[in-house]
Design an enzyme around this catalytic site. Structure first.
Site, PDB file in Angstrom:
ATOM      1  N   ASP A  64       0.827  -1.244  -0.065  1.00 56.37           N
ATOM      2  CA  ASP A  64       0.025  -0.087   0.006  1.00 56.37           C
ATOM      3  C   ASP A  64       0.786   1.263   0.012  1.00 56.37           C
ATOM      4  O   ASP A  64       0.811   2.239   1.029  1.00 56.37           O
ATOM      5  CB  ASP A  64      -0.900   0.026   1.028  1.00 56.37           C
ATOM      6  CG  ASP A  64      -1.884  -1.182   1.132  1.00 56.37           C
ATOM      7  OD1 ASP A  64      -2.848  -0.985   0.492  1.00 56.37           O
ATOM      8  OD2 ASP A  64      -1.651  -2.331   1.578  1.00 56.37           O
ATOM      9  N   HIS A  69       0.561   3.550  -2.534  1.00 58.97           N
ATOM     10  CA  HIS A  69      -0.398   4.719  -2.826  1.00 58.97           C
ATOM     11  C   HIS A  69       0.296   5.683  -3.559  1.00 58.97           C
ATOM     12  O   HIS A  69      -0.006   6.953  -3.202  1.00 58.97           O
ATOM     13  CB  HIS A  69      -1.333   5.131  -1.658  1.00 58.97           C
ATOM     14  CG  HIS A  69      -2.392   4.187  -1.353  1.00 58.97           C
ATOM     15  ND1 HIS A  69      -3.505   4.177  -1.971  1.00 58.97           N
ATOM     16  CD2 HIS A  69      -2.236   3.086  -0.229  1.00 58.97           C
ATOM     17  CE1 HIS A  69      -4.319   3.101  -1.283  1.00 58.97           C
ATOM     18  NE2 HIS A  69      -3.366   2.503  -0.381  1.00 58.97           N
ATOM     19  N   ASP A  74      -1.683  -2.142  -4.330  1.00 50.58           N
ATOM     20  CA  ASP A  74      -1.888  -0.758  -4.321  1.00 50.58           C
ATOM     21  C   ASP A  74      -0.620   0.069  -4.302  1.00 50.58           C
ATOM     22  O   ASP A  74      -0.429   0.987  -3.387  1.00 50.58           O
ATOM     23  CB  ASP A  74      -2.562  -0.391  -2.810  1.00 50.58           C
ATOM     24  CG  ASP A  74      -4.001  -0.660  -2.923  1.00 50.58           C
ATOM     25  OD1 ASP A  74      -4.421  -0.800  -4.125  1.00 50.58           O
ATOM     26  OD2 ASP A  74      -4.990  -0.253  -2.067  1.00 50.58           O
ATOM     27  N   ASN A  99      -6.634  -3.131  -4.910  1.00 48.06           N
ATOM     28  CA  ASN A  99      -8.173  -2.595  -5.123  1.00 48.06           C
ATOM     29  C   ASN A  99      -8.128  -1.183  -6.059  1.00 48.06           C
ATOM     30  O   ASN A  99      -8.972  -0.963  -6.779  1.00 48.06           O
ATOM     31  CB  ASN A  99      -9.168  -2.474  -4.156  1.00 48.06           C
ATOM     32  CG  ASN A  99      -8.765  -1.623  -2.909  1.00 48.06           C
ATOM     33  OD1 ASN A  99      -7.520  -1.707  -2.550  1.00 48.06           O
ATOM     34  ND2 ASN A  99      -9.381  -0.897  -2.437  1.00 48.06           N
ATOM     35  N   HIS A 100      -6.850  -0.592  -5.649  1.00 48.53           N
ATOM     36  CA  HIS A 100      -6.929   1.060  -6.510  1.00 48.53           C
ATOM     37  C   HIS A 100      -6.217   0.662  -7.784  1.00 48.53           C
ATOM     38  O   HIS A 100      -6.680   1.619  -8.511  1.00 48.53           O
ATOM     39  CB  HIS A 100      -5.892   1.689  -5.487  1.00 48.53           C
ATOM     40  CG  HIS A 100      -6.491   2.384  -4.133  1.00 48.53           C
ATOM     41  ND1 HIS A 100      -7.069   3.674  -4.186  1.00 48.53           N
ATOM     42  CD2 HIS A 100      -6.983   1.755  -3.059  1.00 48.53           C
ATOM     43  CE1 HIS A 100      -7.690   4.089  -2.865  1.00 48.53           C
ATOM     44  NE2 HIS A 100      -7.593   3.054  -2.381  1.00 48.53           N
ATOM     45  N   HIS A 119      -4.244  -9.216  -0.869  1.00 41.97           N
ATOM     46  CA  HIS A 119      -4.707  -7.789  -0.863  1.00 41.97           C
ATOM     47  C   HIS A 119      -6.340  -7.934  -0.714  1.00 41.97           C
ATOM     48  O   HIS A 119      -6.947  -7.697  -1.392  1.00 41.97           O
ATOM     49  CB  HIS A 119      -4.197  -7.112  -1.990  1.00 41.97           C
ATOM     50  CG  HIS A 119      -4.530  -5.515  -1.753  1.00 41.97           C
ATOM     51  ND1 HIS A 119      -3.621  -4.805  -1.535  1.00 41.97           N
ATOM     52  CD2 HIS A 119      -5.627  -4.672  -2.023  1.00 41.97           C
ATOM     53  CE1 HIS A 119      -3.852  -3.601  -1.333  1.00 41.97           C
ATOM     54  NE2 HIS A 119      -5.171  -3.357  -1.753  1.00 41.97           N
ATOM     55  N   HIS A 125      -3.825  -4.327   1.885  1.00 40.00           N
ATOM     56  CA  HIS A 125      -5.110  -3.659   1.928  1.00 40.00           C
ATOM     57  C   HIS A 125      -5.326  -3.015   3.299  1.00 40.00           C
ATOM     58  O   HIS A 125      -5.749  -1.925   3.300  1.00 40.00           O
ATOM     59  CB  HIS A 125      -6.026  -4.372   1.590  1.00 40.00           C
ATOM     60  CG  HIS A 125      -7.511  -4.034   1.392  1.00 40.00           C
ATOM     61  ND1 HIS A 125      -7.734  -2.741   0.556  1.00 40.00           N
ATOM     62  CD2 HIS A 125      -8.437  -4.049   2.159  1.00 40.00           C
ATOM     63  CE1 HIS A 125      -8.884  -2.525   0.396  1.00 40.00           C
ATOM     64  NE2 HIS A 125      -9.494  -3.274   1.595  1.00 40.00           N
ATOM     65  N   HIS A 154      -4.462  -0.584   6.470  1.00 42.73           N
ATOM     66  CA  HIS A 154      -3.347   0.525   6.556  1.00 42.73           C
ATOM     67  C   HIS A 154      -2.658   0.385   7.815  1.00 42.73           C
ATOM     68  O   HIS A 154      -1.795   0.975   7.660  1.00 42.73           O
ATOM     69  CB  HIS A 154      -3.987   1.558   6.088  1.00 42.73           C
ATOM     70  CG  HIS A 154      -4.072   1.725   4.537  1.00 42.73           C
ATOM     71  ND1 HIS A 154      -4.330   3.186   3.998  1.00 42.73           N
ATOM     72  CD2 HIS A 154      -4.138   0.874   3.491  1.00 42.73           C
ATOM     73  CE1 HIS A 154      -4.311   3.103   2.848  1.00 42.73           C
ATOM     74  NE2 HIS A 154      -4.324   1.648   2.384  1.00 42.73           N
TER      75      HIS A 154
END
Length: 631
Positions: free
Chosen positions: A39, A41, A79, A147-148, A236, A264, A266
């Site tokens: 993650d 991001h 992610d 998923n992002h 994830h 996934h 955080h």
């Protein structure tokens, strides 16, 4: 010699993994060194003047740490990107960093033994990047999608596939079937240590939950020397329970696994915890950048350096130094009866003074922690959650924020007012539902868009209900519209279901209005929570994308779409579909949050057109009756 023969794992006694002590973690030719992170991001709030570079600084530190520790490879748990369609700036920064830290002359000390055409089945270059004769890779990166940044479109491509085609990342764990999932491991060997790396990219939790229950998920194992492999699995999905089936229980995973890297979620819970039922360990590295102002994000951020030798492992926690500090506190005004009550004169001013003192305390703590840490950003994130239940009034948060505009990174949303959720008895039996109470930010905090749609229609069962579409279908279409800027998703879902229902009614010979209503209701209910419903939703979404391409309409330019980056779902843990009382820039009518979030209830009404194409097509469908249309 390449081995591609696998046998399904049926049952057997799991041999417990032995964790290596610090004295036994000396690196040698038999020890895998793996840097673990999830993650990242990349691109989160990249247009924010203060926080715009936070995600890039974190990835730079992660890659630099991998190079310093001379790891064998990097494992990312999904992610990598915050947006499904990363901007050019985001892709450019990512490629630049991967090239700087992961390419070079350093030799690779492990071999791939499995069939790479099976492991990397989404690329035209089905082999690990360090074996490509045209590339000099010093640190391979293996990543699943989240998923992002999940695959979309008719080709099923995602941003990771761009990095894979350029030879910078090895994208694995992409399941292309919605009927059955077979997870085939990447088999690696370094000296006498054998490592089986399993991966499963993000899949909607409800669907994956059902597939596990129906025994449609199979993890393949090597036929030979099954007990000689260290089995590492990265996933994830929701780990914490968000609903009856909106998560994946650890008990669903096979017992032969040794370590599960869970992406996934955080919150950083990187220290391996043992599942006493399945007898494997689970590590949850958490995100490397705070994407929401929730308690889980306030935990100190870490990445992990995993060492594997034989069947033994050791996971070293490495704190991230470039992560922006985040402090959060809760204040319940009713607990301060000695200072004020709702009837106290000038109580609002006294409440504001209390909040000022609390925020100042957090800033002073941040300054103390930052001493001796030059890489830590100067301005911290601060959130004060104020429970004003019991008759208190909220004060002007904009005026309050001006006092800290030069000291915090999030001056516009320091204060978050909330009240205890009111108990609603027999809400489904109510004829007049107060939806303003249902849709308060505090009531839906932690829900996704599709969850909110489902909650809305459950509450409106007796008054306002979908007759043609299902809640899941509408929720998914709205999610595509909001998260992936697929402007025709809702329209195409309505058109697709309308055409299919028309054909069904004509085949049944239904003509009277009463019979039509009954048959439509029966057809709709028969498809709820079935594979048929998922397939129809998927087909409708694909049609939306295909029709857009046929018309020659291009997706929104990435640099333009990035204007909405800061209104995307704040976090995988606590995303709020509705904006709180005070929001950051871009979170008004022009952002996605203002045009799509939580509008499932009014999806059948004419939609204001942000682009002319959507308005025209919407008006066309709304003028149809159920028995009209092209046949």
């Amino acid at each position: 010699m390449v081995r591609s023969l696998f046998s399904d794992h049926l049952s057997g006694v799991n041999r417990s993994v032995i964790t290596m002590s610090s004295e036994n973690t000396l690196d040698d030719e038999d020890t895998f060194k793996i840097l673990i992170a999830t993650d990242v991001h990349l691109g989160y709030l990249e247009k924010d003047a203060i926080r715009g570079s936070d995600s890039y600084n974190a990835l730079d530190e992660i890659l630099k740490c991998a190079k310093t520790n001379q790891v064998d490879f990097i494992l990312l748990g999904g992610d990598l990107f915050h947006e499904n369609k990363p901007t050019r700036r985001c892709l450019h920064n990512c490629i630049t960093m991967l090239r700087r830290y992961c390419m070079g002359e350093s030799p690779i000390h492990f071999n791939i033994l499995s069939d790479q055409k099976v492991n990397f089945n989404t690329t035209q270059f089905p082999w690990v990047n360090y074996q490509d004769e045209n590339l000099n890779i010093s640190i391979p990166v293996f990543s699943i999608h989240g998923n992002h940044d999940d695959p979309t479109g008719a080709e099923g491509l995602c941003a990771l596939d761009l990095l894979s085609a350029s030879g910078l990342v090895n994208h694995f764990g992409h399941s292309q079937s919605v009927e059955r999932i077979e997870i085939s491991p990447i088999l690696m060997q370094k000296g006498n240590t054998k490592l089986a790396l399993y991966g499963l990219g993000s899949i909607p939790d409800e669907r994956l939950y059902r597939m596990f229950v129906n025994n449609q998920v199979t993890m393949l194992r090597p036929k030979e020397e099954q007990d000689g492999w260290f089995n590492l699995f990265t996933i994830h999905q929701n780990r914490s329970k968000h609903g009856p089936t909106n998560y994946i229980p650890e008990q669903f995973l096979d017992e032969f696994l040794d370590l599960v890297v869970w992406g996934h979620e955080h919150e950083c819970l990187i220290a391996p915890t043992r599942n006493e039922q399945q007898l494997f360990y689970v590590t949850q590295p958490g995100s490397s950048v705070a994407t929401s102002l929730s308690p889980g994000e306030a935990t100190k951020k870490h990445i992990g350096l995993l060492r594997v030798k034989g069947r033994k492992m050791n996971l070293q926690k490495i704190p991230l130094k470039t992560v922006r500090q985040f402090f959060i506190q809760d204040v319940v005004l009713a607990d301060y009866e000695d200072l004020f009550t709702p009837d106290t004169p000038q109580v609002t001013k006294k409440v504001e003074d209390l909040c000022f003192a609390k925020v100042t305390e957090m800033l002073e703590e941040a300054e103390r922690e930052r001493l001796g840490c030059p890489l830590t950003p100067e301005k911290p994130l601060v959130r004060l959650r104020v429970d004003y239940s019991g008759g208190f009034e909220a004060f002007n948060t904009s005026r309050f924020s001006q006092k800290f505009v030069d000291r915090v990174a999030n001056p516009k949303d320091i204060i978050h007012f909330l009240r205890h959720r009111e108990q609603k008895e027999n809400i489904k039996d109510e004829v007049n539902v107060d939806y303003s109470k249902l849709l308060k930010t505090t009531a839906v905090e932690g829900l996704r868009v599709e969850d909110l749609v489902k909650q809305y229609f459950e509450a409106a069962e007796q008054t306002v209900q979908l007759s043609l579409l299902t809640e899941q279908g509408m929720g998914k279409a709205i999610q595509e519209f909001v998260d992936k800027d697929e402007k025709d998703a809702i329209q195409e879902l309505i058109t697709y279901q309308l055409e299919k229902t028309q054909r069904h009614l004509q085949a049944r010979g239904v003509t009277t209005e009463q019979d039509i209503d009954t048959e439509i209701r029966r057809l709709r209910d028969s498809k709820k929570n079935t594979t048929e419903e998922e397939n129809e939703i998927r087909e409708a979404i694909n049609r939306a994308k295909a029709h857009r391409l046929e018309r020659g309409d291009e997706p929104l330019d990435p640099d333009i779409s990035s204007e909405f980056a800061d209104v995307a779902m704040d976090s995988d843990e606590s995303s709020a579909p509705f904006p709180p009382p005070t929001r950051g820039r871009g979170r008004g009518a022009r952002g996605r949050g203002g045009r799509g979030r939580g509008r499932g209830a009014t999806a059948s009404e004419p939609k204001p057109a942000s682009r002319g194409r959507s308005q025209k097509s919407s008006a066309t469908t709304q003028s149809r009756s159920i028995m009209q249309g092209d046949h």
